[in-house]
Write a protein that holds these residues in place. Structure first.
Motif, PDB file in Angstrom:
ATOM      1  N   ALA A  73     -38.520  70.577 -29.609  1.00 30.39           N
ATOM      2  CA  ALA A  73     -39.701  69.701 -29.621  1.00 30.39           C
ATOM      3  C   ALA A  73     -39.871  69.072 -28.238  1.00 30.39           C
ATOM      4  N   LEU A  74     -38.778  68.595 -27.677  1.00 29.82           N
ATOM      5  CA  LEU A  74     -38.822  67.978 -26.343  1.00 29.82           C
ATOM      6  C   LEU A  74     -39.219  69.021 -25.292  1.00 29.82           C
ATOM      7  N   SER A  75     -38.597  70.192 -25.353  1.00 32.97           N
ATOM      8  CA  SER A  75     -38.876  71.243 -24.363  1.00 32.97           C
ATOM      9  C   SER A  75     -40.348  71.649 -24.413  1.00 32.97           C
ATOM     10  N   TYR A  76     -40.844  71.913 -25.621  1.00 30.84           N
ATOM     11  CA  TYR A  76     -42.223  72.408 -25.734  1.00 30.84           C
ATOM     12  C   TYR A  76     -43.223  71.308 -25.386  1.00 30.84           C
ATOM     13  N   GLY A  77     -42.859  70.065 -25.661  1.00 35.12           N
ATOM     14  CA  GLY A  77     -43.709  68.945 -25.231  1.00 35.12           C
ATOM     15  C   GLY A  77     -43.843  68.934 -23.716  1.00 35.12           C
ATOM     16  N   LEU A  78     -42.708  69.117 -23.031  1.00 36.25           N
ATOM     17  CA  LEU A  78     -42.715  69.142 -21.552  1.00 36.25           C
ATOM     18  C   LEU A  78     -43.486  70.357 -21.031  1.00 36.25           C
TER      19      LEU A  78
ATOM     20  N   VAL B   9     -48.692  57.621 -28.656  1.00 34.94           N
ATOM     21  CA  VAL B   9     -48.101  58.364 -29.789  1.00 34.94           C
ATOM     22  C   VAL B   9     -47.234  59.508 -29.262  1.00 34.94           C
ATOM     23  N   PHE B  10     -47.761  60.232 -28.273  1.00 32.04           N
ATOM     24  CA  PHE B  10     -47.032  61.392 -27.758  1.00 32.04           C
ATOM     25  C   PHE B  10     -45.721  60.964 -27.076  1.00 32.04           C
ATOM     26  N   VAL B  11     -45.801  59.905 -26.293  1.00 29.31           N
ATOM     27  CA  VAL B  11     -44.576  59.408 -25.644  1.00 29.31           C
ATOM     28  C   VAL B  11     -43.564  58.986 -26.718  1.00 29.31           C
ATOM     29  N   GLY B  12     -44.054  58.366 -27.773  1.00 30.82           N
ATOM     30  CA  GLY B  12     -43.181  57.968 -28.884  1.00 30.82           C
ATOM     31  C   GLY B  12     -42.493  59.178 -29.510  1.00 30.82           C
ATOM     32  N   LEU B  13     -43.261  60.257 -29.706  1.00 29.13           N
ATOM     33  CA  LEU B  13     -42.683  61.479 -30.285  1.00 29.13           C
ATOM     34  C   LEU B  13     -41.622  62.078 -29.357  1.00 29.13           C
ATOM     35  N   VAL B  18     -35.834  62.928 -27.965  1.00 29.28           N
ATOM     36  CA  VAL B  18     -34.667  62.681 -27.094  1.00 29.28           C
ATOM     37  C   VAL B  18     -33.555  62.015 -27.906  1.00 29.28           C
ATOM     38  N   ILE B  19     -33.950  61.066 -28.764  1.00 29.67           N
ATOM     39  CA  ILE B  19     -32.943  60.362 -29.573  1.00 29.67           C
ATOM     40  C   ILE B  19     -32.231  61.338 -30.512  1.00 29.67           C
ATOM     41  N   THR B  20     -33.021  62.167 -31.240  1.00 26.32           N
ATOM     42  CA  THR B  20     -32.381  63.098 -32.192  1.00 26.32           C
ATOM     43  C   THR B  20     -31.615  64.202 -31.465  1.00 26.32           C
ATOM     44  N   GLY B  21     -32.116  64.597 -30.291  1.00 29.44           N
ATOM     45  CA  GLY B  21     -31.486  65.704 -29.564  1.00 29.44           C
ATOM     46  C   GLY B  21     -30.264  65.297 -28.770  1.00 29.44           C
TER      47      GLY B  21
END
Lengths: 180, 281
Positions: A73-78, B9-13, B18-21
């Motif tokens: 999710a983080l990677s694809y967001g970036l 919202v997007f920054v929050g997601l 980052v927290i879960t990962g």
């Protein structure tokens, strides 16, 4: 953007990824079809929709993988932030654009996964008797091969998807002007 | 939604990811993890079936065992002899211990679950079509073929389950290395290395042993069988097949220790179904 068509694309991309991955591996690396779907949406959709859609595909891939959730999710967001920012300066139909964006996307994903493995390895260094067993991590070379593999397939798959772009109705909705 | 609001919202997601990962421990993150593997079965299963057919047709798996056919035939003969001896010994034990004979074979306690596909990420795991309603629980053992260990159920929920394979990066299991030895017409399986050496999954359908000295490893040969010897696992899994030794060499970072590569005979990611031990004795 038509979200129903997006859901179908995400579903099919991940379904193919799960079904094909054991058979198309090369030296442990597999192409990332979900990343290609992310790049396709990010070069065509309006920025906000592209970011949300990419994040959504990442969440789904996280739910299906044995990795720690949140990494895709983080990677694809970036990746979507980068591609959506560049969508006005790239030629969207050109195979070289697809190749280079997929390679950059693969490298961004690789960086996130390598950073995660470096900070939290799947198996931390341990001492067994008198022997130190080094931490075990996913090989960056394998991840890089996977990024290259994905980039090589990008012109074919994203090029094919560009032909059915109309189904997605990517144009941003125009706001009606308020009557005076 | 205004532009500013969407960005928030997007920054929050992203922060949440980052927290879960990176911050939340994986065990805790898995607890809030819904299982959706079965939802993808309508696409993944037929695609996997077609890919399997094409793979067998055009690029079938090549065994890592490069020994000549004659050697393998000889070993098969030895194994048949050893098996017949062991079967008769087992029968004697069963007769001696009625309680044990009532237990039945391990297969009777297993449930077969079809495999939907592999891992969409970089790890080595199998998505299986089964759910917690069918008795699947985290930590159950998955077998394949004639009883080789495939892995452990990592997560199970209503919508599917995931099996972490023994070859997944970071999987660890204690093992013993055994060899079939023959003298005349008799054959027996003997241990050839220190018991309970640690085998670690390194991906690409391989495991590695690094905590045996090079001197101890001199007695290990390519083709020796590696079996489970994990004290934390149930007793019935002791001696179950993990793989075969495919290479013995020096550990590059510490030449006084050996690096022993192990590969299962089958590519575990391409299993069509697994047997999960769902029932207690």
């Amino acid at each position: 953007m038509r979200w129903t068509v997006y859901y179908i694309l995400a579903y099919v991309a991940l379904g193919f990824q799960i079904g094909l991955s054991p058979y198309v591996r090369y030296q442990g690396a597999e192409p990332n079809l979900a990343l290609l779907a992310v790049i396709y949406i990010a070069i065509n959709a309006p920025r906000d929709a592209a970011l949300l859609a990419a994040f959504g595909i990442g969440v789904l891939q996280d739910l299906l993988s044995a990795q720690q959730p949140g990494l895709y999710a983080l990677s694809y967001g970036l990746v979507a932030m980068f591609v959506a920012g560049a969508q006005h300066v790239v030629y969207r139909e050109h195979p070289l654009t697809h190749f280079s964006l997929a390679l950059v996307g693969g490298l961004v994903t690789m960086c996130v996964l390598v950073l995660h493995d470096w900070l939290i390895p799947p198996l931390k260094a341990t001492v067994e008797g008198h022997t130190v067993i080094a931490a075990v991590r996913v090989s960056p070379a394998t991840l890089f091969t996977g990024a290259l593999y994905t980039a090589v397939l990008a012109p074919l798959l994203i090029g094919g998807l560009q032909r059915v772009k109309g189904l997605f109705n990517f144009k941003p909705q125009r706001r009606r002007a308020k009557p005076w | 939604m205004s532009y500013l609001k969407f960005n928030h919202v997007f920054v929050g997601l992203m922060v949440l990811s980052v927290i879960t990962g990176f911050i939340l421990p994986q065990r805790r993150a898995n607890q809030i993890h819904p299982e959706i593997q079965a939802l993808f079965a309508p696409v993944a299963s037929p695609v996997g079936g077609i890919a399997r057919w094409l793979h067998h047709k055009f690029a079938p798996d090549v065994s890592p065992d490069k020994r000549p056919d004659e050697d393998i035939r000889r070993e098969n003969l030895k194994l048949s002899i050893a098996l017949s001896q062991m079967t008769s010994e087992l029968q004697q034990y069963r007769e001696m211990d009625l309680e044990r004979s009532r237990m039945g074979s391990l297969k009777d306690r297993c449930t077969i679950f079809p495999v939907i596909g592999g891992d969409p990420g970089t790890r080595e795991s199998l998505q299986i079509r089964g759910s917690s309603l069918e008795g699947l629980r985290e930590g159950m053992f998955a077998l394949y073929g004639d009883g080789g260990i495939a892995g452990i159920v990592q997560r199970a929920g209503l919508g599917g389950a995931q099996v972490q394979l023994i070859t997944d990066t970071g999987f660890r299991v204690r093992e013993s290395i055994v060899r079939l030895e023959t003298k005349g017409n008799s054959a027996r399986i003997v241990s050839v290395s220190v018991p309970q050496a640690l085998a670690i999954g390194i991906g690409r359908n391989r495991m590695v042993i690094e905590n045996i000295t090079y001197e101890q490893a001199q007695q290990i040969r390519v083709g020796d069988m590696v079996v489970a010897d994990e004290p934390d696992w149930p007793a019935e899994l002791k001696g179950r097949y993990l793989g075969h030794v495919t290479a013995v060499g020096k550990r590059p970072s510490a030449p006084q220790f050996a690096e022993i590569r192990i590969e299962p005979r089958e590519t575990l990611l391409r299993l069509r179904d697994v047997l999960v031990i769902t029932k207690d004795r």
